[in-house]
Each structure stands twice: as C-alpha cells, then as structure tokens.
Design a protein around this motif. Structure first.
Motif, PDB file in Angstrom:
ATOM      1  N   CYS A 342       0.840  -1.210   0.000  1.00 47.02           N
ATOM      2  CA  CYS A 342       0.000   0.000   0.000  1.00 47.02           C
ATOM      3  C   CYS A 342       0.871   1.254   0.000  1.00 47.02           C
ATOM      4  O   CYS A 342       0.532   2.255  -0.648  1.00 47.02           O
ATOM      5  CB  CYS A 342      -0.916   0.007   1.219  1.00 47.02           C
ATOM      6  N   GLY A 377     -12.894  -0.944   4.111  1.00 50.68           N
ATOM      7  CA  GLY A 377     -13.057  -0.814   2.660  1.00 50.68           C
ATOM      8  C   GLY A 377     -11.779  -0.910   1.859  1.00 50.68           C
ATOM      9  O   GLY A 377     -11.617  -0.208   0.845  1.00 50.68           O
ATOM     10  N   ALA A 378     -10.850  -1.773   2.268  1.00 52.33           N
ATOM     11  CA  ALA A 378      -9.568  -1.898   1.568  1.00 52.33           C
ATOM     12  C   ALA A 378      -9.761  -2.240   0.095  1.00 52.33           C
ATOM     13  O   ALA A 378     -10.415  -3.236  -0.240  1.00 52.33           O
ATOM     14  CB  ALA A 378      -8.720  -2.975   2.243  1.00 52.33           C
ATOM     15  N   PRO A 379      -9.188  -1.443  -0.829  1.00 54.36           N
ATOM     16  CA  PRO A 379      -9.357  -1.693  -2.273  1.00 54.36           C
ATOM     17  C   PRO A 379      -8.351  -2.710  -2.799  1.00 54.36           C
ATOM     18  O   PRO A 379      -7.554  -2.429  -3.687  1.00 54.36           O
ATOM     19  CB  PRO A 379      -9.114  -0.296  -2.870  1.00 54.36           C
ATOM     20  N   LYS A 410      -6.109   5.873  -5.789  1.00 55.05           N
ATOM     21  CA  LYS A 410      -7.160   5.403  -4.883  1.00 55.05           C
ATOM     22  C   LYS A 410      -6.560   4.600  -3.733  1.00 55.05           C
ATOM     23  O   LYS A 410      -6.953   4.774  -2.567  1.00 55.05           O
ATOM     24  CB  LYS A 410      -8.165   4.552  -5.659  1.00 55.05           C
ATOM     25  N   GLU A 413      -4.482   6.906  -1.350  1.00 53.62           N
ATOM     26  CA  GLU A 413      -5.397   7.755  -0.580  1.00 53.62           C
ATOM     27  C   GLU A 413      -6.133   6.929   0.467  1.00 53.62           C
ATOM     28  O   GLU A 413      -6.349   7.381   1.602  1.00 53.62           O
ATOM     29  CB  GLU A 413      -6.389   8.450  -1.516  1.00 53.62           C
ATOM     30  N   TRP A 414      -6.540   5.719   0.094  1.00 50.70           N
ATOM     31  CA  TRP A 414      -7.203   4.854   1.074  1.00 50.70           C
ATOM     32  C   TRP A 414      -6.263   4.554   2.241  1.00 50.70           C
ATOM     33  O   TRP A 414      -6.690   4.610   3.409  1.00 50.70           O
ATOM     34  CB  TRP A 414      -7.635   3.526   0.444  1.00 50.70           C
ATOM     35  N   TYR A 415      -5.019   4.242   1.966  1.00 48.93           N
ATOM     36  CA  TYR A 415      -4.080   3.899   3.030  1.00 48.93           C
ATOM     37  C   TYR A 415      -3.829   5.105   3.940  1.00 48.93           C
ATOM     38  O   TYR A 415      -3.751   4.965   5.161  1.00 48.93           O
ATOM     39  CB  TYR A 415      -2.769   3.397   2.422  1.00 48.93           C
ATOM     40  N   HIS A 417      -5.981   7.491   4.485  1.00 53.08           N
ATOM     41  CA  HIS A 417      -7.213   7.628   5.256  1.00 53.08           C
ATOM     42  C   HIS A 417      -7.297   6.555   6.341  1.00 53.08           C
ATOM     43  O   HIS A 417      -7.744   6.834   7.477  1.00 53.08           O
ATOM     44  CB  HIS A 417      -8.421   7.539   4.322  1.00 53.08           C
ATOM     45  N   PHE A 418      -6.891   5.339   6.021  1.00 57.92           N
ATOM     46  CA  PHE A 418      -6.904   4.244   6.998  1.00 57.92           C
ATOM     47  C   PHE A 418      -6.068   4.597   8.224  1.00 57.92           C
ATOM     48  O   PHE A 418      -6.520   4.434   9.364  1.00 57.92           O
ATOM     49  CB  PHE A 418      -6.376   2.966   6.334  1.00 57.92           C
TER      50      PHE A 418
END
Length: 441
Positions: A342, A377-379, A410, A413-415, A417-418
């Motif tokens: 990630c 919500g891990a992508p 994506k 950014e998810w990581y 945010h996590f």
C-alpha cells in the motif's frame, strides 16, 4: 406735613434707584465662575457622588457615565470569569499519556499512525523519545534497549504499553512489564493502563487474560493484532500489523513518478516458500504460460528476519516497479507485505483464506480474515485460490496506464485515510476511557 411726605417719597425713590443699580450690577457686571467645559474627554466618576446644589454645577452626562461604567465593569468581570472557566475546563480535559514501546509495532503506532518523531533519529540508539499533541491528549513515547522496568521516569498517570506476545520467549518478557505496571497501579503511581499487543499468529493469547480488568486485572484497554475473537469494540479492539518496522521499513511519501510512471512488472513476490503451503501452489501457477516472466519473483526456502541493505533496496524496488503485490498466507493471513505494498501504490492480491488456529472463523465472523481491513473498505484484490491469478494478470495486461494511475491514487489515498482513522479511533478510545469527565471519576 407736606414737607414730611416729600422727604418720604424722596427716600423711597433713592432706595428704588439703589436697588435697581445693584440688580443691574449683579446681572451685567459681577464676575461669574466659568462653566464646566463640554469639549474634550469627559472624566469618569468612580463610585457614587452626591451633587450639592450651590456647590457644583449640574452635569447633564453624569447619569450616562455612571451607567456606561457599571455595564463596562460587569462585562469585564463576566469575560474574566469565562476565561477562568475555559482555562479550568482545558486543564481538566487535557490527558497525558506515556507510551512504552517494547515491541517493534510500537514504531508503527508512533511514527506511521500518530505521525510522531523520535530523537535521536539513529534507529540503533539505546534510548529514543518523542512527544506530540493529539485531540485532548499529550503523548510522550519512549523506546529502545535502555527502557527497562524501574530505570526510567514514569512521566504520566496513564500508560500505553506496547508488547510482543507472538511466542513464548516474548511472552515471558511481556509479563515482566505487566508485573511492573501492576506494581505502579497498586502503589498509585499509575491510574490507567492500556496494552497494544502483537498477538500470536494463531491467536493463542490466553496468557494475558488474568491482566485484563474484565477478568479482575488492571488493564483497561487491549488493542490486539490479528483476527482475535475477543474483539468487542468496548474494551478490546483489533489493531493493524502494519509494516515491518523491525526491519526499518520507512514512511513512504508518494511522488509524481510513483503515481504516474509505467511499471515494469505486472506483479511481484519476494519471500519464503514453505513446504506443503499454498505458496508452492503459487509458484506452480506462475510457471504456467510463462507468467513468472511478467512478474518480479525471488523465492527463498528459509525465512530471513534481517535484511541487508542490498536485499531491502531490491524489495523496495520490486514494490515500486510492480502494479500488483502477491500476498499469499503464511502462519496468518495478515502480513507486513500488505501494508508495505500500500505504501508504494502496488495493489495487494490477497489470498483470502483462514489459517489454522483460534483466530476468527469465517463461518461465524463473516468478514474474517482481515476483518479490520475489509471493514475499512480496503481496495485490494481478494482471491480464494491461486488458480484465479492467471485471469487477474490477463486483466492487468489490458488495463491502460491511465486506469492504473487512478487505481494507484485510490490505493494510496485509502491507506492514508486508513491510518488517519486508526489515529482518530485510538485517541478517542483513550480519552473516553481515561478522562475523568468521561468516566465520572
């Protein structure tokens, strides 16, 4: 008789003339005191004053001045009291927490989640420390070989103790720290204790039961790594494994090249292939149709806990140059590789199966394994069998660079945010549990 009347009239006339002259003198010629000046600033009158008729002249603004001063004084006193109340509430609200980092996952908590710095920067230093403010909490952090029970200053009433309970030798060391913390609680040198625990990969964590407050112990909060069935979101919470800080995996800052440059490989796997494991199946699948030529593969037969500078550089380069990172299960489904991929925008392809042991059974815990990551919500790309990999790689071949760029953005950014969400959750849990006004005492 007539003469007497004439003298009387003359006397009255003289008296009238004298009175008239005196009156004219009083009105027109007699000096008068100057009136009070109305130009320039009016002087405030402190206290109550009584006007004496004949002693001072009337001041038409005197009533307004008194009212203004009374209102101003009241406003000043009200604002002063508000400031005192705000300061008092702030002092009561602030929480001081000292984190004792006695496991490598403490560095993931401090540097990656809480975004704190450490001094000195040298990772081999015997003593490292830092401090930050988060929410209403002042955090301090200490770590290193020199941090041993009884030989450092306990700088707060509230402590988060980071421990390794993965194997027997680590558990023995961890219990020494728990006994030390228990002594401090008993002697009233500590008020609250929370634990961040790198648990057993098979979730054999019963040894810590007697120390939990719910079991009669003193540990009020437990943050535990892996899909432990004890997690209740009340006093026991699942915590992420994170990156391999024990191998000094860094905080990676995304740059233009990482996000937008074409990558040389569809996937990578650099790791240990255990006998009779699904990793052997992965190697067989990659050999089919020459898929191993499309990916960066470096398999070894024995696990190596320490990286050389060269091997670590190669591993980072593989993550950076691959669109996907293959994450087969080991002893547990959750592994450092997931979080490290990630960091570089390389999508984890995760073998989504339960491993043997006491961790969450997917028939009961439907989001297990990796329920924390899935809940957030891990992508990722989740597969149940490596036989699905050829179809995944075929799809990768047909993706445009622009599609891959958007996917990288994506993921990164998810990581980000996590980690921010884990920071927020961690701080809120501590404040809700440890602050006096949150617990009524």
């Amino acid at each position: 008789m007539r003469a007497t009347r004439k003298r009387l009239c003359s006397a009255l006339l003289a008296a009238y003339v004298l009175f008239s002259l005196y009156a004219a003198y009083s009105v027109f010629l007699r000096p008068r005191r100057p009136p009070a000046s109305r130009g320039g600033p009016r002087q405030p009158r402190l206290g109550r004053e009584r006007s004496s008729l004949g002693n001072e002249e009337w001041n038409p603004w005197e009533g307004d001045e008194k009212n203004e001063q009374i209102v101003s004084q009241q406003r000043y006193e009200t604002n002063l009291q508000m400031l005192k109340n705000m300061k008092s509430q702030q002092e009561q609200a602030n929480l001081k927490v000292q984190i004792w980092g006695k496991a490598a996952i403490g560095l993931y908590l401090w540097q990656h989640i809480l975004e704190g710095l450490l001094e000195p920067a040298d990772v081999t230093a015997q003593w490292r420390e830092g401090s930050i403010k988060g929410g209403k909490t002042h955090f301090s952090f200490i770590t290193g070989p020199a941090v041993v029970p009884g030989y450092f200053s306990v700088a707060a009433d509230n402590v988060v103790l980071v421990l390794n309970g993965r194997e027997e030798a680590k558990i023995t060391y961890a219990t020494q720290w728990l006994h030390y913390a228990q002594t401090l609680i008993q002697t009233r040198k500590l008020r609250h204790v929370a634990i961040v625990l790198l648990g057993s990969e098979q979730c054999n964590n019963e040894w810590i039961h007697p120390y939990l407050k719910r079991r009669g112990g003193f540990v009020e909060l437990l943050f535990v790594v892996y899909d432990c069935t004890w997690v209740n979101e009340e006093d026991i919470f699942q915590w992420p494994l994170g990156v391999a800080t024990y191998r000094n995996f860094p905080i990676v800052e995304p740059n233009w090249s990482m996000l937008r440059s074409p990558r040389s490989y569809l996937c990578n796997f650099l790791g240990t292939v255990y006998k009779n494991s699904s990793r052997e199946n992965l190697m067989e699948v990659l050999k089919q149709d020459g898929l191993n030529k499309l990916c960066w593969i470096a398999a070894r037969e024995q696990w190596q806990p320490q990286e050389t500078n060269e091997s670590f550089r190669i591993y980072q380069e593989a993550l950076l140059q691959s669109d996907l990172t293959l994450c087969p299960v080991g002893v547990n489904t959750e592994c450092y590789r997931i979080y490290e991929a990630c960091s570089y925008g390389s999508v984890p392809v995760v073998e989504d199966v339960m491993t043997p042991g006491k961790c969450g059974n997917s028939s009961i815990y439907h989001s297990a394994p990796l329920q924390l990551l899935k809940t957030m919500g891990a992508p990722f790309i989740f597969i149940k069998n490596w036989e699905e990999l050829p179809a995944v790689l075929e799809k990768e071949k047909n993706m445009s660079l622009q599609e891959k760029i958007q996917r990288r953005k994506k993921l990164i950014e998810w990581y980000r945010h996590f980690k921010a969400q884990m920071r927020h959750k961690f701080i809120n849990i501590l404040e809700n549990s440890f602050l006096p006004n949150a617990k009524g005492g």
